[in-house]
Design a protein around this motif. Structure first.
Motif, mmCIF file in Angstrom:
data_model
loop_
_atom_site.group_PDB
_atom_site.id
_atom_site.type_symbol
_atom_site.label_atom_id
_atom_site.label_comp_id
_atom_site.label_asym_id
_atom_site.label_seq_id
_atom_site.Cartn_x
_atom_site.Cartn_y
_atom_site.Cartn_z
ATOM 1 N N THR A 78 0.828 -1.195 0.000
ATOM 2 C CA THR A 78 0.000 0.000 0.000
ATOM 3 C C THR A 78 0.866 1.249 0.000
ATOM 4 O O THR A 78 2.043 1.219 0.386
ATOM 5 C CB THR A 78 -0.919 0.051 1.234
ATOM 6 O OG1 THR A 78 -0.105 0.205 2.408
ATOM 7 C CG2 THR A 78 -1.777 -1.213 1.335
ATOM 8 N N PHE A 79 0.280 2.351 -0.446
ATOM 9 C CA PHE A 79 1.012 3.613 -0.448
ATOM 10 C C PHE A 79 1.462 3.979 0.963
ATOM 11 O O PHE A 79 2.575 4.485 1.172
ATOM 12 C CB PHE A 79 0.130 4.721 -1.028
ATOM 13 C CG PHE A 79 0.789 6.070 -1.039
ATOM 14 C CD1 PHE A 79 1.806 6.357 -1.928
ATOM 15 C CD2 PHE A 79 0.393 7.058 -0.154
ATOM 16 C CE1 PHE A 79 2.423 7.600 -1.938
ATOM 17 C CE2 PHE A 79 0.993 8.308 -0.154
ATOM 18 C CZ PHE A 79 2.015 8.573 -1.051
ATOM 19 N N GLU A 80 0.623 3.702 1.945
ATOM 20 C CA GLU A 80 0.948 4.030 3.328
ATOM 21 C C GLU A 80 2.143 3.214 3.833
ATOM 22 O O GLU A 80 3.036 3.743 4.507
ATOM 23 C CB GLU A 80 -0.270 3.798 4.216
ATOM 24 C CG GLU A 80 -1.430 4.746 3.954
ATOM 25 C CD GLU A 80 -2.256 4.394 2.717
ATOM 26 O OE1 GLU A 80 -3.081 5.232 2.305
ATOM 27 O OE2 GLU A 80 -2.068 3.284 2.150
ATOM 28 N N ALA A 81 2.168 1.906 3.506
ATOM 29 C CA ALA A 81 3.296 1.068 3.901
ATOM 30 C C ALA A 81 4.559 1.474 3.149
ATOM 31 O O ALA A 81 5.668 1.449 3.700
ATOM 32 C CB ALA A 81 2.973 -0.398 3.643
ATOM 33 N N GLY A 118 -1.095 4.297 12.199
ATOM 34 C CA GLY A 118 -1.279 4.174 13.632
ATOM 35 C C GLY A 118 -1.121 2.778 14.198
ATOM 36 O O GLY A 118 -1.305 2.560 15.404
ATOM 37 N N ARG A 119 -0.767 1.803 13.343
ATOM 38 C CA ARG A 119 -0.598 0.428 13.807
ATOM 39 C C ARG A 119 0.750 -0.106 13.367
ATOM 40 O O ARG A 119 1.257 0.255 12.300
ATOM 41 C CB ARG A 119 -1.703 -0.475 13.241
ATOM 42 C CG ARG A 119 -3.107 -0.093 13.686
ATOM 43 C CD ARG A 119 -4.137 -0.997 13.034
ATOM 44 N NE ARG A 119 -3.950 -2.389 13.404
ATOM 45 C CZ ARG A 119 -4.650 -3.400 12.883
ATOM 46 N NH1 ARG A 119 -5.570 -3.154 11.950
ATOM 47 N NH2 ARG A 119 -4.431 -4.634 13.271
ATOM 48 N N LEU A 120 1.341 -0.986 14.172
ATOM 49 C CA LEU A 120 2.603 -1.612 13.805
ATOM 50 C C LEU A 120 2.341 -2.739 12.817
ATOM 51 O O LEU A 120 1.522 -3.627 13.076
ATOM 52 C CB LEU A 120 3.313 -2.150 15.050
ATOM 53 C CG LEU A 120 3.899 -1.093 15.993
ATOM 54 C CD1 LEU A 120 4.474 -1.761 17.245
ATOM 55 C CD2 LEU A 120 4.974 -0.265 15.294
ATOM 56 N N ARG A 121 3.036 -2.692 11.692
ATOM 57 C CA ARG A 121 2.853 -3.696 10.646
ATOM 58 C C ARG A 121 4.213 -4.134 10.109
ATOM 59 O O ARG A 121 5.189 -3.402 10.178
ATOM 60 C CB ARG A 121 2.001 -3.140 9.499
ATOM 61 C CG ARG A 121 0.586 -2.746 9.912
ATOM 62 C CD ARG A 121 -0.194 -2.222 8.719
ATOM 63 N NE ARG A 121 -1.518 -1.793 9.071
ATOM 64 C CZ ARG A 121 -2.574 -2.586 9.157
ATOM 65 N NH1 ARG A 121 -2.433 -3.891 8.915
ATOM 66 N NH2 ARG A 121 -3.757 -2.117 9.486
ATOM 67 N N ARG A 122 4.216 -5.323 9.519
ATOM 68 C CA ARG A 122 5.424 -5.845 8.897
ATOM 69 C C ARG A 122 5.434 -5.491 7.405
ATOM 70 O O ARG A 122 4.423 -5.643 6.720
ATOM 71 C CB ARG A 122 5.486 -7.369 9.042
ATOM 72 C CG ARG A 122 5.592 -7.851 10.480
ATOM 73 C CD ARG A 122 7.002 -7.739 10.981
ATOM 74 N NE ARG A 122 7.130 -8.292 12.348
ATOM 75 C CZ ARG A 122 8.271 -8.310 13.014
ATOM 76 N NH1 ARG A 122 9.373 -7.826 12.473
ATOM 77 N NH2 ARG A 122 8.313 -8.800 14.242
ATOM 78 N N TYR A 123 6.578 -5.040 6.935
ATOM 79 C CA TYR A 123 6.726 -4.804 5.500
ATOM 80 C C TYR A 123 6.771 -6.163 4.796
ATOM 81 O O TYR A 123 7.425 -7.096 5.269
ATOM 82 C CB TYR A 123 8.010 -4.012 5.252
ATOM 83 C CG TYR A 123 8.238 -3.677 3.794
ATOM 84 C CD1 TYR A 123 7.488 -2.700 3.161
ATOM 85 C CD2 TYR A 123 9.191 -4.363 3.061
ATOM 86 C CE1 TYR A 123 7.683 -2.401 1.820
ATOM 87 C CE2 TYR A 123 9.398 -4.074 1.722
ATOM 88 C CZ TYR A 123 8.642 -3.093 1.102
ATOM 89 O OH TYR A 123 8.834 -2.813 -0.224
#
Length: 242
Positions: A78-81, A118-123
């Motif tokens: 996603t653009f945000e990631a 606002g959330r922790l995510r893995r690339y």
């Protein structure tokens, strides 16, 4: 002729367009601005939607950073990631060519959780993209691309590891602000197929140049900058798939 108001209040303007049955380009009628996905609709959408579409650029000044940003994006990211990963790598000097950073360092950075919306995510692709960014760093030191024109820069970029015509066009558009290229991604494909501008049966990257030519001709025919048109199509079809 047909006409429609675009915008709100004092900024509203009346846009006149040919009759809906008239063709914009061969085989593609203008249609009505009241129906999503028609050429007339995109003309109006581009007029009142210029302020609410992302630039798809990293907002940085160097070509190295722009290439790195676009290498981190694309399929299933996603653009945000994309922006979160780029910001994290930039904070850790990955795009400073003088910094002593290798592929393993980049893998470690991309394997850490990132704050996305606002959330922790893995690339999603830490290893693959780390290898590509590491190769890009070496190439930028040894033989950087020529940014003197859109076409020359795109051709040079396509010799980089992991960069095809879409990513190369994305970098060129961002870095040079060029309307000589177009970013033909899945969202633009979907919108253009619905209009009848693109055929259903295509093969990428083989057909990229012919699709790009059709898109650029269409943008000129409706008098909209290609960079704005593909951004609006991306934003619209991403939110509410056509």
């Amino acid at each position: 002729m047909q006409a429609v108001w675009a915008g709100h209040g004092e900024t509203a303007r009346l846009i006149a367009m040919p009759d809906g049955a008239e063709e914009v380009v061969r085989g593609v009628p203008w249609g009505s601005p009241d129906f999503a996905g028609t050429p007339a609709y995109w003309v109006v959408r581009c007029q009142w939607g210029q302020d609410d579409v992302p630039s798809f650029a990293c907002g940085a000044s160097t070509l190295t950073e722009e290439i790195g940003f676009c290498l981190l994006g694309g399929y299933s990211v996603t653009f945000e990631a994309n922006m979160a990963a780029f910001t994290w790598l930039r904070q850790n000097d990955v795009f400073e060519l003088e910094a002593k950073i290798d592929a393993d360092d980049i893998v470690k950075l991309l394997s850490m959780p990132l704050l996305v919306d606002g959330r922790l995510r893995r690339y999603r692709f830490p290893n693959q993209r780390a290898m590509r960014i590491s190769a890009m760093r070496r190439r930028m030191i040894a033989a950087p691309p020529d940014p003197s024109s859109a076409q020359i820069l795109r051709n040079d970029l396509m010799s980089f590891e992991g960069i095809g015509p879409k990513t190369a066009s994305w970098i060129v558009r961002n870095h040079l602000g060029s309307d000589e290229v177009a970013i033909i991604d899945v969202h633009v494909l979907r919108a253009c197929r619905r209009m009848g501008l693109f055929p259903e049966a295509i093969s990428l990257p083989r057909d990229y140049e012919s699709l790009e030519e059709a898109f650029l001709n269409f943008a000129r025919a409706i008098n909209v900058r290609s960079s704005l048109l593909d951004a609006v199509m991306w934003t619209e079809t991403r939110a509410t798939p056509l």
